[in-house]
Enzyme design. Structure first.
Site, PDB file in Angstrom:
ATOM      1  N   ASP A 175       0.731  -1.375   0.070  1.00 48.55           N
ATOM      2  CA  ASP A 175       0.132   0.012  -0.081  1.00 48.55           C
ATOM      3  C   ASP A 175       0.987   1.263  -0.024  1.00 48.55           C
ATOM      4  OD1 ASP A 175       0.974  -0.145   2.551  1.00 48.55           O
ATOM      5  OD2 ASP A 175      -0.892  -0.450   3.575  1.00 48.55           O
ATOM      6  N   ASP A 201       3.812  -1.633  11.428  1.00 51.09           N
ATOM      7  CA  ASP A 201       3.580  -0.230  10.814  1.00 51.09           C
ATOM      8  C   ASP A 201       2.809   0.459  12.344  1.00 51.09           C
ATOM      9  OD1 ASP A 201       2.736   1.373   8.315  1.00 51.09           O
ATOM     10  OD2 ASP A 201       1.050   1.655   9.790  1.00 51.09           O
ATOM     11  N   ARG A 248      -1.079  12.357  10.672  1.00 52.34           N
ATOM     12  CA  ARG A 248       0.174  12.680  10.947  1.00 52.34           C
ATOM     13  C   ARG A 248       0.370  14.114  10.186  1.00 52.34           C
ATOM     14  NH1 ARG A 248       3.753   7.529  11.702  1.00 52.34           N
ATOM     15  NH2 ARG A 248       2.801   7.283  14.037  1.00 52.34           N
ATOM     16  N   SER A 258       6.741   6.918  13.631  1.00 48.05           N
ATOM     17  CA  SER A 258       6.445   5.730  13.008  1.00 48.05           C
ATOM     18  C   SER A 258       7.293   4.447  13.521  1.00 48.05           C
ATOM     19  CB  SER A 258       6.624   5.575  11.618  1.00 48.05           C
ATOM     20  OG  SER A 258       7.861   5.606  11.179  1.00 48.05           O
TER      21      SER A 258
HETATM   22 FE1  F3S Z   1      -0.407   4.374   5.236  1.00 48.27          FE
HETATM   23 FE2  F3S Z   1      -0.533   6.899   6.003  1.00 48.27          FE
HETATM   24 FE3  F3S Z   1      -1.703   4.996   7.519  1.00 48.27          FE
HETATM   25  S1  F3S Z   1       1.235   5.901   5.340  1.00 48.27           S
HETATM   26  S2  F3S Z   1      -0.619   2.843   6.750  1.00 48.27           S
HETATM   27  S3  F3S Z   1      -2.294   5.933   5.364  1.00 48.27           S
HETATM   28  S4  F3S Z   1      -0.495   6.401   8.335  1.00 48.27           S
END
Ligand code: F3S
Length: 645
Positions: A64, A119, A379, A534
């Site tokens: 993704d 993640d 974010r 992160s």
């Molecule tokens: Fe992707 Fe942003 Fe969530 S990079 S996993 S949509 S915090």
């Protein structure tokens, strides 16, 4: 003993330790997830363990993050991930199937289970009553190998919700309110567990918005009970069998309680450049907006997008605004299309992006120079959008839609629209053909490796005396985006350590990689909350590759602290925080680590200033200690697995 939901799930998975807050525990992990930006490295690490198949109930590899096809690197990585998954027993969610957290919530979350994901927004599945924790890729590799996950038993903050959300006030406003109270440092070592009469009025996708952005508190995770609402959601996904009830005992206690009256809540917005810089939307109303982005793993469910679609219906976005919409999953994209929402988006002049992370990490759709971007994301750290001097605001999809229509920051209640209620569907459109099951037999499957997949360098044991200069001296709240930037130029290099290391600290000081290599490594000095943000393990792996052996900070963010240890970088805190002011960039430091032991301070010598500075190694267990001495976790883990086998 009466238990809350967090304690119940941990107790059911406890491998070692007790439920006493702050003590080291190990828990069994049922499921793992990876996304492509962290996954390739996690799988290279799993491969190095030498096991034939994963040993989890379920592991899923998502794609993704890196979807821009401007070079061969992303496409090569996707093929590597697909062939790896087939061989080692991992399900593979193909590019186009959606954002890992949204898809995992829809198709795989299991109340009462444990999920470890590479993640930081893995807690999204906490919306369905899972204990879902973000960690580094190496921790995921070890969990896939059947080893337990080590953490400190968290304190449990009870967030008591009363009342009911009013029109145009949404779940995003609840988590922004929690962030306003608790800040980005307020969740370290804690789980946020939601309870109270207001919980029953929140759908699972709304709960998932809250647990998703709980990551911005620095929390271990966030969790909702699994109740009748969860049951209905799973049934609507055709997954009745996944449901079980997980609710707190009537007299369960919490280490602290925060109460939020949903009746009183107003639309809120996080102003640049931190998710806890929260104000009422009306306080910043009128600020001109150049871009609006709706999507991300926080706010791109079917109900989010259909609500926005109905606000946009028959209207066109303001002249000065570019609106981008990225549905969270293929399921959402298909249902929004089927139910007419897509036509409303297109008619309003939206730019339809694919079901992926995209703008959230600066992969396309960057804001203009010094432009204001209002996003439904989680974010807004400096530079994350891909435009260094952009001003990024975070708000609910409803507030985003209002901003897109008016061209200025706008409280959605001020549009004068009739209340909109999009119910959670009774039946979601279920089609899992974009999730590939692994091959029944792994050994005949060949792994496809492009030239951008580089082998990991072997870890070197730590020398008895760490010596070197202070390569960089940083302030508080340095994020993993500061340390290892993401973005279109950098992310495709994530499986190529020598190449990606050239970008370490580029946002702060572009000379860092060259200086670090010329100096043969050295120390990083930082303020509070170093490594927040992160789970990006390259933020530890790449500095280690450049020769960094220790980070000296006032305090560390949890996931990054674990990553530093995993890659053999010694995390140290000042015994007296005032010493931070005495150590300067360029100072020559030396630290004898022969006496390295748990809970014992060491003396760091600042040769340049002629100072002896007491420092405390941030190691919580005998395992941490061994990892540092062995120069990293891979060699340590191989030994452990030999014992388990
Ligand atoms: Fe992707 Fe942003 Fe969530 S990079 S996993 S949509 S915090």
């Amino acid at each position: 003993m009466a238990m809350n939901v967090t304690q119940k799930i941990i107790a059911a998975h406890l491998v070692s330790g007790t439920l006493e807050a702050g003590r080291s525990i190990a828990i069994h992990i049922d499921q793992t997830l990876t996304q492509d930006a962290t996954g390739t490295m996690a799988y290279l690490q799993f491969e190095a363990l030498g096991l034939p198949r994963v040993r989890t109930e379920l592991s899923v590899s998502y794609v993704d993050h890196n979807m821009l096809q401007s070079g061969f690197e992303n496409a090569d990585d996707h093929r590597f991930l697909q062939s790896f998954a087939a061989k080692y027993g991992v399900h593979f969610s193909r590019p186009g199937n959606g954002i890992c957290h949204q898809v995992h919530l829809e198709r795989f979350s299991r109340p009462g289970g444990t999920l470890l994901g590479s993640d930081s927004h893995t807690p999204t599945s906490g919306g369905a009553g899972m204990l879902a924790i973000g960690a580094g890729g190496l921790d995921i590799a070890l969990a896939m190998g059947g080893l337990p996950f080590n953490l400190n038993m968290p304190q449990v903050v009870g967030v008591k919700l009363t009342g009911r959300l009013q029109p145009f006030v949404s779940a995003k406003d609840i988590i922004l309110e929690v962030l306003r109270h608790k800040t980005v440092k307020g969740g370290v070592g804690k789980v946020f567990e939601y309870f109270g009469p207001g919980v029953a009025h929140l759908s699972v996708p709304e709960r998932a918005t809250i647990t998703n952005m709980g990551a911005e508190l620095g929390a271990t995770t966030s969790v909702f009970p699994s109740d009748a609402v969860t049951r209905r959601y799973l049934a609507a996904q055709g997954r009745d069998a996944s449901w079980s009830e997980w609710v707190a005992d009537a007299d369960a206690g919490y280490d602290e309680v925060l109460e939020i009256d949903l009746d009183q809540l107003e639309p809120l917005i996080a102003c640049p450049h931190s998710p806890d810089n929260v104000r009422k939307v009306r306080e910043v109303a009128g600020t001109p907006v150049a871009q609006v982005a709706i999507g991300s793993c926080t706010n791109s469910s079917y109900t989010d997008l259909m609500t926005v679609a109905s606000m946009l219906k028959g209207k066109v976005v303001a002249d000065g605004v570019s609106l981008g919409v990225s549905p969270g999953s293929r399921q959402v994209m298909e249902m929004v299309t089927r139910d007419g929402g897509l036509l409303d988006f297109i008619g309003a002049g939206s730019r339809i992006l694919e079901s992926a992370c995209g703008p959230c990490i600066g992969m396309g759709f960057a804001p203009p120079t010094e432009g204001v971007s209002v996003r439904s994301f989680n974010r807004n750290f400096y530079g994350r959008s891909g435009t260094k001097n952009a001003a990024v605001y975070l708000a609910s999809p409803e507030t985003c839609a209002a901003c897109a229509l008016t061209g200025v920051i706008t409280d959605p209640r001020d549009l004068g629209l009739a209340p909109i209620h999009v119910p959670v569907p009774e039946h979601f459109l279920v089609d899992d053909r974009m999730v590939l099951a692994p091959a029944a037999e792994g050994s005949p499957v060949d792994i496809i490796r492009g030239p951008n997949i580089a082998k990991l360098p072997a870890g070197q044991a730590a020398p008895a005396n760490l010596q070197g200069e202070v390569l960089i001296r940083l302030e508080d709240d340095i994020t993993t985006d500061h340390i290892m930037p993401a973005g279109a130029k950098v992310l495709p290099l994530r499986s190529n350590l020598p190449a990606i290391s050239e970008f370490v600290f580029h946002i702060v000081d572009e000379t860092f990689p060259t200086r670090a290599k010329a100096a043969g490594g050295g120390f990083i000095v930082a303020g509070h909350n170093y490594g927040q943000g992160s789970s990006r393990e390259h933020a530890a792996l790449a500095p280690r590759y450049l020769g960094v052996r220790a980070v000296l900070a006032k305090s560390f963010a949890r996931i990054h602290l674990a990553n530093l240890i995993n890659f053999g970088i010694l995390p140290l805190t000042f015994v007296d925080a005032a010493d931070y002011a005495r150590v300067q960039a360029g100072d020559q430091l030396s630290l004898d680590i022969r006496g390295l032991a748990l809970g014992q301070a060491l003396t760091l010598r600042d040769e340049t200033q002629g100072l002896d500075i007491p420092v405390m190694p941030q190691l919580a267990s005998a395992r941490d200690l061994e990892l540092i001495l062995k120069g990293g976790a891979l060699s340590w883990a191989s030994e452990q697995l030999e014992k388990v086998s």
